[in-house]
Every structure is written in C-alpha cells, then in structure tokens.
Design an enzyme around this catalytic site. Structure first.
Site, mmCIF file in Angstrom:
data_model
loop_
_atom_site.group_PDB
_atom_site.id
_atom_site.type_symbol
_atom_site.label_atom_id
_atom_site.label_comp_id
_atom_site.label_asym_id
_atom_site.label_seq_id
_atom_site.Cartn_x
_atom_site.Cartn_y
_atom_site.Cartn_z
ATOM 1 N N CYS A 228 0.975 -1.526 0.395
ATOM 2 C CA CYS A 228 -0.085 -0.321 -0.069
ATOM 3 C C CYS A 228 1.033 1.252 -0.439
ATOM 4 O O CYS A 228 1.870 1.382 0.558
ATOM 5 C CB CYS A 228 -1.098 -0.099 1.018
ATOM 6 S SG CYS A 228 -2.151 1.318 1.183
ATOM 7 N N ASP B 31 0.498 3.858 2.004
ATOM 8 C CA ASP B 31 -0.137 4.499 2.678
ATOM 9 C C ASP B 31 1.609 4.669 3.836
ATOM 10 O O ASP B 31 2.547 4.451 3.946
ATOM 11 C CB ASP B 31 -0.410 3.205 4.325
ATOM 12 C CG ASP B 31 -0.701 4.142 5.281
ATOM 13 O OD1 ASP B 31 0.522 4.449 5.756
ATOM 14 O OD2 ASP B 31 -1.974 4.114 5.551
ATOM 15 N N ARG C 240 2.859 5.030 6.433
ATOM 16 C CA ARG C 240 3.333 4.271 7.692
ATOM 17 C C ARG C 240 3.691 2.860 7.247
ATOM 18 O O ARG C 240 4.366 2.333 8.558
ATOM 19 C CB ARG C 240 2.312 4.435 8.883
ATOM 20 C CG ARG C 240 1.165 5.692 9.161
ATOM 21 C CD ARG C 240 -0.051 5.107 9.562
ATOM 22 N NE ARG C 240 -1.034 4.738 8.964
ATOM 23 C CZ ARG C 240 -1.874 4.748 9.158
ATOM 24 N NH1 ARG C 240 -2.668 4.363 10.107
ATOM 25 N NH2 ARG C 240 -3.158 4.283 8.130
ATOM 26 N N HIS D 279 -2.383 -4.193 5.104
ATOM 27 C CA HIS D 279 -1.950 -3.549 6.591
ATOM 28 C C HIS D 279 -3.239 -3.101 7.134
ATOM 29 O O HIS D 279 -4.473 -2.680 6.580
ATOM 30 C CB HIS D 279 -1.607 -2.296 6.749
ATOM 31 C CG HIS D 279 -1.494 -0.891 5.617
ATOM 32 N ND1 HIS D 279 -1.769 0.099 6.311
ATOM 33 C CD2 HIS D 279 -2.084 -0.731 4.633
ATOM 34 C CE1 HIS D 279 -2.480 1.283 5.523
ATOM 35 N NE2 HIS D 279 -2.628 0.492 4.644
ATOM 36 N N CYS E 205 -5.936 -0.337 7.159
ATOM 37 C CA CYS E 205 -6.051 0.536 5.545
ATOM 38 C C CYS E 205 -7.287 1.428 5.143
ATOM 39 O O CYS E 205 -8.447 0.903 4.795
ATOM 40 C CB CYS E 205 -5.689 -0.603 4.836
ATOM 41 S SG CYS E 205 -5.338 -0.461 2.219
HETATM 42 CO CO CO Z 1 -3.728 1.124 2.382
#
Ligand code: CO
Length: 208
Positions: free
Chosen positions: A41, A43, A45, A97, A100
C-alpha cells in the site's frame, strides 16, 4: 517532515553509507538483482524496506492505494512483467495492512470520484466473500478480514498473469500474502497456499 531538510538528510545519509563502505554507491550503481518483488500500500506508515530490514538493491517495490493488482493497470502489470521476466525474482509479496484507508473507503457508501473505479476492485472482493464477511458482527473484525481477503485476491491476481504462470513452469517462484499490523509493527504471514491456488484457478485462467 520539513522539505528543506531533505537535502541535508541526504548528505548525512551519503556520509553514513560511505563511512561503512567507501565503495557503497559504486557497487549500487553496478545494477540490481533483487530476489523479492513487494507489492504494498502507498500508505506513508507502511514503508516497504524499513519494516523488512531490507537494504537498497534487495527489493523491487510497487506501491499503490490498497496494494491492488488489477489486470488492466498498466503500471502493476509492467512491474510484474519486469520483475518476473527480467529481474527473475524468486518471491512476489503482496502486503496489505490493518487500518488501510483504501479498504475502509470501499466499505462505505460514498462517491469518491476518480477513486471509485479503483476502490470497486475492493468492493468486488467483498462481493466474492460476502457470505463470510456478513457473518462477522464486529465492524473492526470485518474490516480486518476484508483486508486479509483483499491480499489473498491480489495474490490470486498475480497468479493469473501469463508472466507468473510461465515462470512457475520453469522455476521456483513463490507468491506470499502478508499483512502489516500497524498497531504492533508485526508482519503477519497469511500462509497463502499459492500452489493450491495455481492448481485451482488454472481451469479458468490458464494462459499457457
Ligand atoms: Co492502505
């Protein structure tokens, strides 16, 4: 993250690397031979290399919203083609994750414009596994399970590609489904049986 710090940080990073190995960048420039393709992803993090302790040159990385592998996404398909046919990776990881945002958005009734067609791939995962998901009363547990099932379906999408099917006939090439638990930092192996999936889907998806 202060943007003006980036070039300072970069200079510090260069100095650190050269202190450990004065030929670090000379060697890095020679080429790459990663054994892992990581599809994760976007993302901020969920950093691919950091959470795996991987160094530059070890992992070929592709990231997008909710770690998707749609068949008509030229970017994801090109990444798989290059990683399998040219880099000859031995492992393809799809890593989702918990928490998400992409999966969360796909669980809600909202018109998100250009994100709609992308997130609809996740709604399709929900539809495929509706019976299992609708039995889960707890919303958080349902959300987590959809994240896992989405990883499983994207692993399946990797297996559906001609690149993977051809490579699997010639050499050992694993498909792994993982979930990063953002609350603890743990990487969880979903133990996806890629050989079984390959056998099961070939009736319909065989390309070679
Ligand atoms: Co995500």
């Amino acid at each position: 993250m202060e943007i003006h710090r980036i070039f300072e940080n970069n200079q510090k990073w260069i100095a650190d690397k050269l202190q450990l190995d004065e030929n670090y960048f000379k060697n890095l420039a020679k080429g790459q031979a990663p054994e892992v393709l990581y599809i994760g992803c976007a993302d901020s993090r969920v950093t691919a290399e950091d959470l795996m302790g991987a160094q530059p040159g070890e992992v070929f990385v592709h990231r997008n919203i909710a770690n998707m592998v749609p068949a008509i996404d030229l970017s994801a398909m090109s990444v798989i083609n290059y990683a399998v046919n040219h880099l000859k990776v031995k492992n393809i990881v799809v890593c989702g994750h918990y928490g998400c945002g992409g999966v969360k958005a796909a669980m809600q009734a909202a018109d998100l414009g250009i994100l709609n067609p992308w997130l609809r791939n996740i709604r399709d995962v929900y539809r495929l596994h509706k019976n299992e998901l609708n039995k889960i009363q707890d919303e958080e547990a349902k959300y987590k399970r959809l994240i896992e099932l989405n990883v499983q379906e994207q692993c399946m999408n990797v297996i559906k590609t001609a690149e993977y099917q051809l490579a699997a006939q010639e050499r050992e090439i694993q498909v792994l489904g993982w979930v990063f638990d953002i609350e603890t930092g743990n990487l969880i192996d979903l133990n996806i049986d890629f050989r079984k999936i390959l056998n099961e889907i070939m009736e319909i998806y065989r390309l070679s």
